[in-house]
Design a protein around this motif. Structure first.
Motif, PDB file in Angstrom:
ATOM      1  N   GLY A  10       0.814  -1.215   0.000  1.00 44.70           N
ATOM      2  CA  GLY A  10       0.000   0.000   0.000  1.00 44.70           C
ATOM      3  C   GLY A  10       0.846   1.263   0.000  1.00 44.70           C
ATOM      4  N   ASN A  11       1.771   1.376   0.948  1.00 44.90           N
ATOM      5  CA  ASN A  11       2.683   2.522   0.912  1.00 44.90           C
ATOM      6  C   ASN A  11       4.073   2.045   0.489  1.00 44.90           C
ATOM      7  OD1 ASN A  11       3.844   1.346   3.184  1.00 44.90           O
ATOM      8  ND2 ASN A  11       2.447   2.440   4.539  1.00 44.90           N
ATOM      9  N   THR A  12       4.882   2.962   0.054  1.00 42.13           N
ATOM     10  CA  THR A  12       6.188   2.589  -0.502  1.00 42.13           C
ATOM     11  C   THR A  12       7.229   2.367   0.587  1.00 42.13           C
ATOM     12  OG1 THR A  12       6.622   4.937  -0.758  1.00 42.13           O
ATOM     13  CG2 THR A  12       5.820   3.753  -2.678  1.00 42.13           C
ATOM     14  N   GLN A  13       6.820   2.519   1.842  1.00 37.58           N
ATOM     15  CA  GLN A  13       7.789   2.370   2.923  1.00 37.58           C
ATOM     16  C   GLN A  13       8.345   0.945   2.973  1.00 37.58           C
ATOM     17  OE1 GLN A  13       6.103   3.615   6.640  1.00 37.58           O
ATOM     18  NE2 GLN A  13       7.575   5.300   6.702  1.00 37.58           N
ATOM     19  N   GLU A  14       9.639   0.866   3.064  1.00 40.39           N
ATOM     20  CA  GLU A  14      10.266  -0.448   3.167  1.00 40.39           C
ATOM     21  C   GLU A  14      10.341  -0.867   4.626  1.00 40.39           C
ATOM     22  OE1 GLU A  14      13.714  -1.093   1.048  1.00 40.39           O
ATOM     23  OE2 GLU A  14      12.871  -0.376  -0.840  1.00 40.39           O
ATOM     24  N   PRO A  15      10.507  -2.146   4.862  1.00 38.20           N
ATOM     25  CA  PRO A  15      10.647  -2.584   6.247  1.00 38.20           C
ATOM     26  C   PRO A  15      11.918  -2.009   6.850  1.00 38.20           C
ATOM     27  CG  PRO A  15      11.147  -4.360   4.726  1.00 38.20           C
ATOM     28  CD  PRO A  15      10.551  -3.244   3.924  1.00 38.20           C
ATOM     29  N   LYS A  16      11.836  -1.667   8.112  1.00 37.63           N
ATOM     30  CA  LYS A  16      13.000  -1.046   8.733  1.00 37.63           C
ATOM     31  C   LYS A  16      14.093  -2.060   9.054  1.00 37.63           C
ATOM     32  CE  LYS A  16      10.553   2.850  10.683  1.00 37.63           C
ATOM     33  NZ  LYS A  16       9.919   3.428  11.888  1.00 37.63           N
ATOM     34  N   ARG A  17      13.710  -3.308   9.165  1.00 39.11           N
ATOM     35  CA  ARG A  17      14.683  -4.348   9.499  1.00 39.11           C
ATOM     36  C   ARG A  17      14.911  -5.243   8.306  1.00 39.11           C
ATOM     37  NH1 ARG A  17      14.570  -6.129  15.609  1.00 39.11           N
ATOM     38  NH2 ARG A  17      14.663  -4.046  16.498  1.00 39.11           N
ATOM     39  N   ASP A  18      15.966  -4.955   7.586  1.00 37.05           N
ATOM     40  CA  ASP A  18      16.230  -5.677   6.348  1.00 37.05           C
ATOM     41  C   ASP A  18      17.714  -6.053   6.319  1.00 37.05           C
ATOM     42  OD1 ASP A  18      16.761  -6.496   3.767  1.00 37.05           O
ATOM     43  OD2 ASP A  18      15.227  -5.186   2.921  1.00 37.05           O
ATOM     44  N   LYS A  19      17.959  -7.313   6.614  1.00 43.05           N
ATOM     45  CA  LYS A  19      19.349  -7.776   6.710  1.00 43.05           C
ATOM     46  C   LYS A  19      20.126  -7.504   5.432  1.00 43.05           C
ATOM     47  CE  LYS A  19      22.060 -11.904   7.754  1.00 43.05           C
ATOM     48  NZ  LYS A  19      21.997 -13.321   8.161  1.00 43.05           N
ATOM     49  N   GLN A  20      19.520  -7.864   4.295  1.00 42.47           N
ATOM     50  CA  GLN A  20      20.202  -7.685   3.016  1.00 42.47           C
ATOM     51  C   GLN A  20      20.592  -6.225   2.786  1.00 42.47           C
ATOM     52  OE1 GLN A  20      21.302 -10.216   1.281  1.00 42.47           O
ATOM     53  NE2 GLN A  20      20.351 -11.495   2.855  1.00 42.47           N
ATOM     54  N   LYS A  21      19.645  -5.363   3.091  1.00 38.09           N
ATOM     55  CA  LYS A  21      19.910  -3.947   2.874  1.00 38.09           C
ATOM     56  C   LYS A  21      20.998  -3.441   3.817  1.00 38.09           C
ATOM     57  CE  LYS A  21      17.417   0.231   1.695  1.00 38.09           C
ATOM     58  NZ  LYS A  21      16.072   0.872   1.657  1.00 38.09           N
ATOM     59  N   SER A  22      20.973  -3.915   5.036  1.00 40.57           N
ATOM     60  CA  SER A  22      22.002  -3.504   5.988  1.00 40.57           C
ATOM     61  C   SER A  22      23.379  -3.979   5.546  1.00 40.57           C
ATOM     62  CB  SER A  22      21.682  -4.069   7.375  1.00 40.57           C
ATOM     63  OG  SER A  22      20.509  -3.477   7.879  1.00 40.57           O
ATOM     64  N   MET A  23      23.424  -5.207   5.033  1.00 37.88           N
ATOM     65  CA  MET A  23      24.707  -5.710   4.537  1.00 37.88           C
ATOM     66  C   MET A  23      25.207  -4.842   3.393  1.00 37.88           C
ATOM     67  SD  MET A  23      24.054  -9.852   4.635  1.00 37.88           S
ATOM     68  CE  MET A  23      25.728 -10.391   4.275  1.00 37.88           C
ATOM     69  N   GLN A  24      24.301  -4.506   2.502  1.00 40.43           N
ATOM     70  CA  GLN A  24      24.687  -3.654   1.372  1.00 40.43           C
ATOM     71  C   GLN A  24      25.197  -2.303   1.853  1.00 40.43           C
ATOM     72  OE1 GLN A  24      25.071  -4.533  -1.771  1.00 40.43           O
ATOM     73  NE2 GLN A  24      24.447  -6.588  -1.125  1.00 40.43           N
ATOM     74  N   LYS A  25      24.499  -1.778   2.860  1.00 43.44           N
ATOM     75  CA  LYS A  25      24.920  -0.489   3.406  1.00 43.44           C
ATOM     76  C   LYS A  25      26.346  -0.557   3.923  1.00 43.44           C
ATOM     77  CE  LYS A  25      20.739   1.820   5.117  1.00 43.44           C
ATOM     78  NZ  LYS A  25      20.033   2.163   6.366  1.00 43.44           N
ATOM     79  N   LEU A  26      26.644  -1.636   4.649  1.00 42.02           N
ATOM     80  CA  LEU A  26      27.997  -1.782   5.203  1.00 42.02           C
ATOM     81  C   LEU A  26      29.036  -1.893   4.091  1.00 42.02           C
ATOM     82  CD1 LEU A  26      27.249  -4.224   8.163  1.00 42.02           C
ATOM     83  CD2 LEU A  26      27.991  -1.848   8.316  1.00 42.02           C
ATOM     84  N   LEU A  27      28.701  -2.718   3.087  1.00 40.81           N
ATOM     85  CA  LEU A  27      29.644  -2.881   1.975  1.00 40.81           C
ATOM     86  C   LEU A  27      29.860  -1.549   1.260  1.00 40.81           C
ATOM     87  CD1 LEU A  27      28.354  -6.295   0.642  1.00 40.81           C
ATOM     88  CD2 LEU A  27      30.631  -5.857   1.540  1.00 40.81           C
ATOM     89  N   HIS A  28      28.766  -0.842   1.074  1.00 38.77           N
ATOM     90  CA  HIS A  28      28.869   0.443   0.395  1.00 38.77           C
ATOM     91  C   HIS A  28      29.711   1.429   1.201  1.00 38.77           C
ATOM     92  CE1 HIS A  28      27.436   4.595  -0.473  1.00 38.77           C
ATOM     93  NE2 HIS A  28      27.665   4.195  -1.699  1.00 38.77           N
TER      94      HIS A  28
END
Lengths: 219, 219
Positions: A10-28
């Motif tokens: 319904g809304n474009t908000q992503e889940p706040k707890r996303d392991k994959q995204k956090s890993m990407q953030k760290l790598l970035h």
DNA sequence: AATATAAGTCACCCATCGGTGACTTGCGAA
DNA sequence: TTCGCAAGTCACCGATGGGTGACTTATATT
């Protein structure tokens, strides 16, 4: 279940707890810090702060700080970045002009890629098997190119690989040197446009001498 | 007074508390550590432990760790060490063979001087005004040499300084590279005798091409 | 022999480093 | 709505970094 699905779609908000995204953030963040402050700034606290995550996650996801950095190096094939330089040139023959273009391209690419500078500096400062892998990959790619030039130099006194080893090494050193020492090398400025032109011209001349010498010997 | 004099002269034992000697010990330890483990190991605790003195003395005598290291760099004129290479060659003319000898000498000297390697690496990694001074001194000395070669290249298309800038830079990079990466550059081994010979031959060839080109243009 | 002073010692400060145990909280499945 | 578990938070650890205040001790002078 329905409710969560609905809310996610319904809304474009992503889940706040996303392991994959956090890993990407760290790598970035590893890449960003490497680019900005060099490999010496690759500390757990630094990386976590940049990623706006807790440093514990580095250990949860990558086991250790080294694990994260290794994952970053594996993910980014740096030799491919240098390979991109040669994409425009035809890979059927290796005429003098092409070689000069490739060497100039190496110079300009490295000059603009602070991240690549830091990685080369890293290779000079520390023993790291992953960094060696990057170098070996780069060697394998270079060898493909040299095989195209063999027909010009086989049986002559010109060791084209050795001369290119000198020129590539020179390019690397000059750019690293220019980072903190904006003075001259042998009277040639390494930071001004004029000095760069002098160096380019010298490279071009050396390459041309190689082909001329080989041609003369083969007559 | 007499008693102390007697004791000092009577036996060969030196006084245990000697500021000058302690300072020398600290300075010497800087050199020893620099040679053994590189500039990164230049920590107050390390140096004090090596000198078998309390680290407080570093701050008493030199104000700070940086002060001690600066004092060390000032004391040891590193460019003079490289200058020694050219002592055997005559400084009236600069023939091709002489240039090749100087470049080979640079290579062999740097290869054997771990301390010099660390200083060059240091120059690439950090901004340090004292290290810049060392470089500038080296430049001034090099310029003296190049003035001897001007008569060969003035008015020709050969930029002898630029070509030497490339060769000197190449030598520096290749030796630093070989410290941790005993693989090849452009297919040329940087650590074996065979590879070194290939590089030397390439350097010799390039220098000879310079003189030949200049001579042809002047005809 | 007494004493002032410089030389040297030692415990300690604070910041930062990599790394961890125990806790809280949001998410998805039932 | 409940609940299990993964995602994320936070305080904390020991080691190490540069640097210092207060002390002790050796030495030269008187």
């Amino acid at each position: 279940m329905l409710s969560t699905m609905k809310r996610r779609q319904g809304n474009t908000q992503e889940p706040k707890r996303d392991k994959q995204k956090s890993m990407q953030k760290l790598l970035h963040s590893v890449g960003a810090i490497l680019q900005k402050d060099g490999y010496k700034a690759l500390k757990a606290n630094n990386i976590a702060a940049h990623a706006k995550l807790d440093k514990k996650l580095i250990y949860n996801y990558f086991g250790s700080l080294g694990g994260l950095i290794d994952a970053y190096l594996k993910k980014n094939d740096f030799w491919k970045k240098t390979e991109a330089i040669t994409e425009k040139v035809p890979l059927t023959d290796l005429k003098p002009d092409t070689v000069v273009e490739i060497l100039k391209g190496q110079f300009l690419f490295l000059e603009n890629s602070v991240e690549m500078q830091h990685i080369i500096l890293w290779e000079l400062c520390e023993k790291n098997p992953l960094l060696r892998d990057i170098l070996e990959e780069r060697e394998r790619f270079g060898e493909q190119l040299f095989q195209l030039s063999d027909k010009y130099f086989k049986g002559t006194s010109v060791n084209f690989r050795a001369i290119n080893a000198l020129l590539v090494s020179a390019i690397y050193y000059i750019i690293l040197h220019a980072r903190y020492n904006n003075n001259t090398i042998c009277g040639v400025s390494t930071t001004t446009e004029k000095g760069r032109e002098q160096l380019f011209k010298a490279i071009e001349q050396i390459i041309n001498w190689c082909y001329r010498e080989a041609a003369e010997e083969r007559k």
